[in-house]
Design an enzyme around this catalytic site. Sequence first.
Site, short mmCIF file in Angstrom:
data_model
loop_
_atom_site.label_atom_id
_atom_site.label_comp_id
_atom_site.label_asym_id
_atom_site.label_seq_id
_atom_site.Cartn_x
_atom_site.Cartn_y
_atom_site.Cartn_z
N LYS A 14 3.46 -14.95 5.66
CA LYS A 14 3.75 -15.90 4.58
C LYS A 14 5.26 -16.02 4.44
CE LYS A 14 2.13 -18.66 1.31
NZ LYS A 14 1.46 -19.92 1.65
N TYR A 55 0.80 -1.22 0.00
CA TYR A 55 0.00 0.00 0.00
C TYR A 55 0.83 1.27 0.00
CZ TYR A 55 -4.03 -2.95 0.89
OH TYR A 55 -5.03 -3.89 0.78
#
Length: 338
Positions: free
Chosen positions: A171, A125
Amino acid sequence: MEPRLCVIPGDGIGQEVVPVAVQVLRTVLPEVRYERAEAGWECFRSRGVAVPPETLDAVRRCGAALFGATASPGRVVPGYRSAILTLRQQLGLYANIRPAASTAGFSPRTGVDLVVVRENTEDLYVGRETRSGDVAVAERVISATASRRIARVALRIADTRGAKKLTIVHKANVLPVTDGLFRDSVREVVAGWDGPSAGIEVEETYVDVAALRMVGAPESFDVVVTTNLFGDILSDAAAHWSGGLGVAPSLNLGDGVAIAEPVHGSAPDIAGTGAANPAAAILSVAMLLEHVWERPDLARRVTHAVGSALAGGVHPPVLSSVRDTVLHLLESSDGGTS
């Protein structure tokens, strides 16, 4: 000091639900003083800027704001950047807090009571995208500073909730440098925490497994802390269990400043029809009461009133139906808590 609120209705149904939330706030905390400001797509179309400097100044001056919704052009528009992303980054609103809890008679499942604490300024972002021919690249940014900061927010929330478990979602098996840094930074803060949550059970899960659990076993979560993109997705999935995005509140929290924001978007297809549900905006105000103005008693009253209104059935026109029921409960002698 008396509490102050900057009111930013934004676009679409934001213009309708924000006044209802302000009306509710006036009922439970009449000493609040208000300033009105503008931001969003329509602001950009009329003024050439989605968030004018005076809006940023007003939010800083008040220390708290309620933002209704922002429309999105869905295409590249020179000079335009999402109003809420601009507000988050310009004001340093580094934590996004998204609760999801079952409401009896309204939610599709009982026993869900979780909160997703999402880092709110970094990750993909940051908006660093480039394109060369048929190849486009987006830069992902993760820092130890921001990761430790969001860990502290998550643990403070765990303290106040009496949480039993903290879930770190990442992750790192695929992104060992960025997500590895996030995971390690969060664990560093947890290891040194001396608040009521010291010694809390800590688990790690990959984001794909977390998504599966959010669909199949949402009651297995308590406090979830994660990165910006993963938190964006997981918190929307979690909202299903509290009745959907239409009733999902959020709080963007920084140091000395916060913006409450219903997450339902501007919903131009129903704007002006009275079909917008103001519950998310009202619940977002409840988050300001709890986390900014330190009035958890009033936050519980508002949350209970909204839950009772939704459980009793929402009838057209939805906007006025929910508004009138919530105000009636709050104005009754029991304060909407019976």
